[in-house]
Design a protein around this motif. Sequence first.
Motif, mmCIF file in Angstrom:
data_model
loop_
_atom_site.group_PDB
_atom_site.id
_atom_site.type_symbol
_atom_site.label_atom_id
_atom_site.label_comp_id
_atom_site.label_asym_id
_atom_site.label_seq_id
_atom_site.Cartn_x
_atom_site.Cartn_y
_atom_site.Cartn_z
ATOM 1 N N THR B 15 43.865 39.147 41.073
ATOM 2 C CA THR B 15 43.891 40.234 39.925
ATOM 3 C C THR B 15 42.113 39.772 39.116
ATOM 4 O OG1 THR B 15 46.287 38.847 39.538
ATOM 5 C CG2 THR B 15 44.995 40.698 37.792
ATOM 6 N N SER B 16 41.603 38.747 39.072
ATOM 7 C CA SER B 16 40.725 38.433 38.328
ATOM 8 C C SER B 16 39.263 38.846 39.495
ATOM 9 C CB SER B 16 40.445 36.842 38.540
ATOM 10 O OG SER B 16 38.915 36.493 39.439
ATOM 11 N N ALA B 17 39.629 38.936 40.738
ATOM 12 C CA ALA B 17 38.434 39.734 41.502
ATOM 13 C C ALA B 17 38.618 40.879 41.178
ATOM 14 C CB ALA B 17 38.640 39.432 42.593
ATOM 15 N N THR B 18 40.018 41.539 41.075
ATOM 16 C CA THR B 18 39.591 43.051 40.876
ATOM 17 C C THR B 18 38.979 43.088 39.521
ATOM 18 O OG1 THR B 18 41.625 42.536 42.173
ATOM 19 C CG2 THR B 18 40.745 44.927 40.488
ATOM 20 N N MET B 19 39.645 42.762 38.869
ATOM 21 C CA MET B 19 39.128 42.952 37.173
ATOM 22 C C MET B 19 36.810 42.678 37.121
ATOM 23 S SD MET B 19 41.122 41.638 34.629
ATOM 24 C CE MET B 19 40.223 41.481 33.369
ATOM 25 N N ILE B 27 29.809 47.801 33.568
ATOM 26 C CA ILE B 27 28.365 46.666 32.977
ATOM 27 C C ILE B 27 27.488 47.400 33.190
ATOM 28 C CG2 ILE B 27 27.207 44.733 32.708
ATOM 29 C CD1 ILE B 27 29.964 42.922 32.438
ATOM 30 N N LEU B 28 27.323 47.363 35.030
ATOM 31 C CA LEU B 28 26.208 48.259 35.357
ATOM 32 C C LEU B 28 26.128 49.425 35.246
ATOM 33 C CD1 LEU B 28 25.215 47.043 39.288
ATOM 34 C CD2 LEU B 28 24.234 47.469 38.023
#
Lengths: 437, 771
Positions: B15-19, B27-28
């Motif tokens: 989840t954290s990687a996807t987020m 952001i980019l």
Amino acid sequence: MLLARLAFAAVLAALAVADYLPSSRILVVSDDGLELSRYALFWSSLRERGYDIAFKSSKDAQPPLRDHDTLVFDHLILFAPSSKSFPPELSPQSLYSYVKQGANLLVVLSPDLSEFWRDFAREFDIDFDDRGHLAIDHFTYSPELDDGSHTTLLIPLADAPTPFISPATRAGPPLLYRGTAHAVGRLPLLTNILHAPSTAYSYEANGEDAPTEDLYLSGSTTGLVSALQAKNNARISFVGSLDLFSDAFASAPVSTSAGSASVRSGNTAFIADLTRWTFGESGLLRVEEIRHARTSDGATADLYRVGDELVYDIDVSALQDGSWHPYLADDLQLEFTMLDPHLRLPLTTSSAEPTSSTTASRFSARFHAPDRHGVFTFKVDYRRAGWSFIDEKTVVSITPPRHDQYERFITGALPYYGGAASVSVATIGFVVLWLLQ
Amino acid sequence: MVNYAYQPPGYSAATSATMSAFLRTIILCLIAAAAMASREFAVVRFESIIHEFDPWFNFRATRVLAKDGFYEFWNWFDPTAWYPLGRVVGGTLYPGLMVTSGLIWKALHTLSIPVDIREVCVQLAPLFSGLTAFATYLFAREVGNGASKEATGLWAALFIGIAPGYISRSVAGSYDNEAIAIFILMSTFYLWLKAVKTGSVAWGGVTALFYFYMVAAWGGYAFITNMLPLHVFVLLCMGRYTSRLYVAYSSFYAIGTLASMQVPFVGFLPLLTSEHMSSLGVFGLLQIVAFVQLVRSHIPAKQFKVLLRAALAVGALLAFGALWFMTKSGKIAPWTGRFYSLWDTGYARIHLPLVSSVSEHQPTAWPSFYFDLQFLVYLFPAGVYICFRELRDEHVFVIIYSVLASYFAGVMVRLMLTLTPVVCVSGAVAISSIFETYLDPVVPEPPTPVGAIVADTPISDAEALSTPSSKKGKKAASSGTSSPTPRKKRSFVPGIFGLDSRVAPLLAFTMMAGLFVLHCTWVTSTAYSSPSVVLASRNQDGSQNIIDDFREAYYWLRQNTKEDAKIMSWWDYGYQIAGFADRTTLVDNNTWNNTHIAMVGKTMSVSEEVAYPILRQHDVDYVLVIFGGLLGFSGDDINKFLWMVRISEGIWPEEVSEQKYFTSRGEYKVDGDATETMKNSLMYKMSYYRFAELYGGGPAQDRVRQQIIPNTPIQLDTLEEAFTSENWIVRIYAVKKEDPLGRDHKSANAFANGKRKKRVKTAGKKKRSSA
């Protein structure tokens, strides 16, 4: 307005038959007290040649010489030597502005010329002698007309320059002249048409004291008639004698070669030639057509490549006896310049003889464009005294070859081709061997 | 059990990687949007207009490309520039910029979006600055450490997006080569790092292709040409030769050099000039080193050492000798003057007045570093220091880059542009490591040795321990856990304890970053968003007043002069005259011919009588000068005048002398004390012609130089005033034709003013009349 249109149509029609119709409005400005009837022959000869003559006193402010920005005359004859002041539109600056606009001036002066004229003439590099001085010659005066002061000179026309004076006039009888003299400056635009004989000098005619050695003008430096062609081809003639135009002189008999049958003086012929030249009826050159092209395909372009063979043609005709004829000369030059002339070539007439139907002679030059790219100018700058100037500039660009105009294969590069090919073959061979392993 | 200063969000790794991937993308995109938006000040304030000088040429060339197609553009010979020399435009420009915008224009038209080519040109720089942010993100990600890689990338993207050092040359309308060059530069560097890391021919080849794009786009490509070999060379010296490096550089050099030679303006330069020799030399060296490695693997170490030393010495000697010989014999062109001036800042002033007259070639003033980079200036060394700590291959690259770019930026103002990306990257390295350190929730174990088991935290414990800690952390450690166990060495564990010691630095740096954004916005809006073609001033009531003299004058030329009229002006205005007025110019901003420029300078510096024949020879119809004395516009020609004098003095030292334009006390004056040479110069006369009349007899003050102009009327004989713009900034003079009667203009003018010519009589005559 309608009249102007008609005149315009007439001009067009005249051009269509390749005939020359000079612009024809003459304004004569004369001194207040001048008896114009003394010059009746002169006026009538001008009228016969198709000019409209209007007269105006030097004191009159009316009618104006300018209608908005166009002049109401084409040529101005100034018969006002002794007037000291003029209305503003005849001031030296205004006269000069007419010249700038292309009007031709015939300035006729006399020994009692005012300082006004002396100043004016100086702008043309002509310096008239003091007031009251006349050209005097004790050897070549006219015995019939002279009053004893030896100021009525009899001047042969044999060495008057072409194309100002026609050959017929030069071969004709001498000219009667009574008037002032001037010094001719070094301005290249200026030509002395008539000068006094070598025994003449300029001095007070009735002066008691004998002329000393420090005469201002003497001998053949004593100019009598001079003409100037401005850079815009406007023409200005200065004549130091009012009497030269008079009926009395024109019809006076002169004796040629001592004692033979006397003939009428050369004045009429001389005046005709001088006014013809001054009013643009002779000595005109016209550029009919300019053509430049690449010889390889005969195409005219704005851009030529470095090294292209180019041909430049210019058709020039000259006005002679009222009609245009091919101009014959061998001293035309073409310059191909960018800042400085890169090439200067003689322009030669083509070998084919001009037929009677052609009115212009074609001068041409053929050359290779220099190995330098840039903006070049075909320039013909031809200036000969008495002829209107030719100053033609045609701008073209010389560019390097396009990307696909270079040689595709160069024999000198064969080693490199071989190298590339051998490396390719070796690589393929290597790969094949590697794979077969 | 791990101690946490605060509870990390308990997401699973997936989840954290996807987020984070999702957030990264968002952001980019936002950074790119911000980068583009902040460059639109000029369009909003003024209008969609091409700025400055060079962009006008680029715009004109792009129009030719769009109108006549690529081949006409490629073979374009412009007869209206550098009259009468002309300019082979196709062979003397870097076509990358025009082709890029031409392609965009074409693509838009294919999609039935009828955009004017001008809009494409105006918006190209903002568009590419968005791309630059992305390229910098990729580059910085390669440089970043461990877990903070992505953060480093994002910070760098943010910095480059809004750093004024880069914005100064990429606002909307600033249609110049630099607009796309920085994007290509960063992409090339990123690809190069990728190639070195992977050792793949494919990455090397792509690097070479981007290098080709760079060569086609900007003369600054020489920076890459020297940067990459230097990187390789330093790695070799550090003993870090790998076959990956060999493959990367060899494929890059072979393909890149061949490709770069396809640009006509570059041609055979890569083989002939000294600037390119380092890349060739390193290529050769790399082959030798590779060969040596091969030999080493086959013979014993001892013999090999001897062999290596001998070979190295001979090889270096041979290479150096060959280079020296080739340079001496003229096979390789020595370094060009512009290049010398990079090493010796005094060189240009003495030998190349033309080069040093360009304002952007001046040495950088120190305040401008802070002005352009703000707090990055002090993050920059910190970032470089962090690079030293790990010193991977890419860190070596960043270090070399920062050293070189710092030097060059100090020498030349315009090279601030190449410094900015590396400052942004280094700053990002520094700030991301700070944030990583203080955001890390893991509190180190107190000294009591208990083997704690690592739980599934987002950041692995091992990495957390390896991250640098600060002295503050140490302090926190001593106060946080009250266990003053007096054990000598093992007594203290580096780390951050407690929440307050985390929040404080984070707040501080967040605030500084916030101030950076404010500063960038302020600088962009006040300093870098003026088109310079249109000037703006403030009225007393604060409303804006547009000063549009330049366009007024250029349109006057366009409307009132013959189509083939030749306009002489100082070279600064050449491109604008060609672009706005569509008239022929003598010199322009493509300063390829020093003599021609010196000729214009000479014409401006000498008196009318000397100048007139030169004007005639060059078929000049109008002379244009910029005069700021009425309005106080300081960038005018009188202030540039000394450069004209210097440049022409370089060619005609016996006709023009700089000394003569200074008063006896060595001052540059335009008032009553000005020297005769100064007062008679064409430039002075044209600038101040009828200036004093404006003041109706009162003191005529020049507001730029704060001097009173004498009110004796200035007489112009060979020129006549044709046009003066509203605020007198642009003054145009027509060159008079030759006098029909062959007089010089002075006497013709005297005649026109009613003066009588003096009678020139011989002495004899005078004697008699007086006797």
